[in-house]
Design an enzyme around this catalytic site. Structure first.
Site, PDB file in Angstrom:
ATOM      1  N   LYS A  71      -9.279  -0.597   7.541  1.00  0.00           N
ATOM      2  CA  LYS A  71      -9.747  -0.671   6.132  1.00  0.00           C
ATOM      3  C   LYS A  71      -9.664  -1.885   5.557  1.00  0.00           C
ATOM      4  CE  LYS A  71      -7.055   3.069   5.197  1.00  0.00           C
ATOM      5  NZ  LYS A  71      -6.522   3.247   6.454  1.00  0.00           N
ATOM      6  N   THR A  72      -8.396  -2.617   5.720  1.00  0.00           N
ATOM      7  CA  THR A  72      -8.245  -3.837   5.147  1.00  0.00           C
ATOM      8  C   THR A  72      -9.153  -5.092   5.717  1.00  0.00           C
ATOM      9  OG1 THR A  72      -6.054  -3.230   4.439  1.00  0.00           O
ATOM     10  CG2 THR A  72      -6.499  -5.379   4.374  1.00  0.00           C
ATOM     11  N   ASP A 116      -5.884  -1.410  -2.299  1.00  0.00           N
ATOM     12  CA  ASP A 116      -5.453  -0.563  -1.151  1.00  0.00           C
ATOM     13  C   ASP A 116      -4.602   0.713  -1.860  1.00  0.00           C
ATOM     14  OD1 ASP A 116      -4.699   0.392   1.316  1.00  0.00           O
ATOM     15  OD2 ASP A 116      -3.343  -1.352   1.860  1.00  0.00           O
ATOM     16  N   ARG A 224      -3.831  -1.287  15.024  1.00  0.00           N
ATOM     17  CA  ARG A 224      -2.521  -1.991  14.451  1.00  0.00           C
ATOM     18  C   ARG A 224      -1.565  -1.660  15.400  1.00  0.00           C
ATOM     19  NH1 ARG A 224      -0.943  -0.433   8.787  1.00  0.00           N
ATOM     20  NH2 ARG A 224      -2.771  -1.533   8.169  1.00  0.00           N
TER      21      ARG A 224
END
Length: 350
Positions: A71-72, A116, A224
């Protein structure tokens, strides 16, 4: 006022990633480099190209999905593709309306504001977002009571990108103000293998296809996690295996980390054993599990539970979480579907 201006400037400087930060990041910087989430990236390509042709800001965007799915990264990619700045913050950091107002009034035309954990914005702060998102304006209130006056401050057109792991906690008024809403799902092993090989290339670590696949399939469907495991395997390979990552090197390194062939780690096993042993397989509430393990319930809900649900190790019922037969088998515990009935009968006899 001068001090306030200086503080806001410092915040913005900290929140805009510099060239050096990007240089050493494993994150892709363009949509062409982004692997996976094909439907999401296709939607973004069309929206970005259309906005650039019209010389307008993008519609506000909401990304939803478990942590670590990109998302980031997508927010930063959008800023790069649009050729604009990105200013980042988080829901918990925006404690007062003034925190948000200070950021909004310093935005320049076309800037992207990335928030966020947007579901954690306090309600009083969220209400400042409504006119900002719809009308590019914020209302300042001066004085109180009968002397109260309102001044509408016009903002430069901007794009708000929100990221959340729990879209259900967003209020309807806020959710409905996003023009583009997309859910990010777990990655398949093929895409994760490509990500591992790309990251290994950036880190200048020799890796073969089987080694990359072994890391990918233990990465919980999450880029991640894949990059984190790659770095641990890299360390192991440099110390124990002449620097090259092969299948056997990856297996040995990840077993040392407590990660099994399905990506189940120590915390996952503790959760499963708590449900099975302490609560006879469930159902049990998430708060009870969190209390038993001394882990925050939000960590279990956002980080641990999504993968266990996806892989079928647990199920959610109206009464709470239950361990499945798959979980029993994986942990080497004999499964008895009548265990709860027997326990009830034992209590009645006593």
């Amino acid at each position: 006022m001068i001090q306030e201006e200086a503080n806001i400037s410092d915040i913005l400087k900290k929140e805009i990633p510099g060239d050096e930060d990007i240089k050493f990041s494993l994150r892709p910087s363009r949509l062409a480099e982004y692997i996976g989430q094909n439907k999401v990236t296709e939607t973004l390509k069309i929206a970005i190209e259309a906005a650039l042709k019209r010389k307008e800001s993008l519609d506000h965007i909401l990304f939803n999905g478990p942590p670590g799915l990109g998302k980031t990264t997508l927010a930063h990619i959008i800023a790069n593709e649009m050729g604009t700045r990105i200013i980042t913050s988080s829901g918990p950091a925006l404690e007062k309306g003034g925190d948000l107002m200070g950021i909004l009034t310093h935005l320049e035309k076309g800037d992207i504001l990335f928030i966020d954990e947007i579901h954690r914005i306090p309600k009083i702060v969220e209400e400042f977002l409504y006119p900002a998102m719809e009308d590019f304006a914020v209302d300042f209130i001066f004085d109180k009571g009968a002397h109260a006056r309102t001044h509408r401050y016009r903002l430069e057109p901007f794009t708000l990108i929100g990221a959340t792991t729990r879209a259900g906690l967003l209020s309807s008024p806020l959710r409905e103000r996003f023009g583009i809403t997309r859910d990010l799902d777990f990655y398949d092993e093929n895409d994760l293998t490509k990500i591992v090989k790309r990251s290994a290339s950036i880190l200048e670590v020799p890796i073969d296809d089987e080694g990359a696949f072994e890391i990918a399939r233990r990465s919980r469907g999450t880029p991640r996690v894949a990059n984190r495991l790659l770095k641990r395997v890299r360390d192991y390979a440099q110390v124990r295996a002449h620097g090259k990552i092969t299948k056997n090197v990856a297996i040995d390194a990840l077993l040392l980390e407590g990660i099994d062939e399905q990506g189940i780690g120590e915390t996952d096993r503790k959760v499963l054993k708590t449900i099975i042993i302490n609560y006879k397989g469930g159902p049990v509430g998430i708060e009870a599990i969190a209390s038993t393990l001394q882990i925050e319930a939000d960590v279990l809900i956002d980080v641990v539970e999504p993968y266990l649900l996806k892989t079928g190790f647990i199920i959610r019922t109206p009464q709470g979480r239950k361990a499945t037969e798959i979980a029993y088998s994986h942990l080497g515990i004999s499964f008895n579907k009548n265990l709860g009935l027997f326990a009830d009968n034992d209590r009645k006899r006593k």
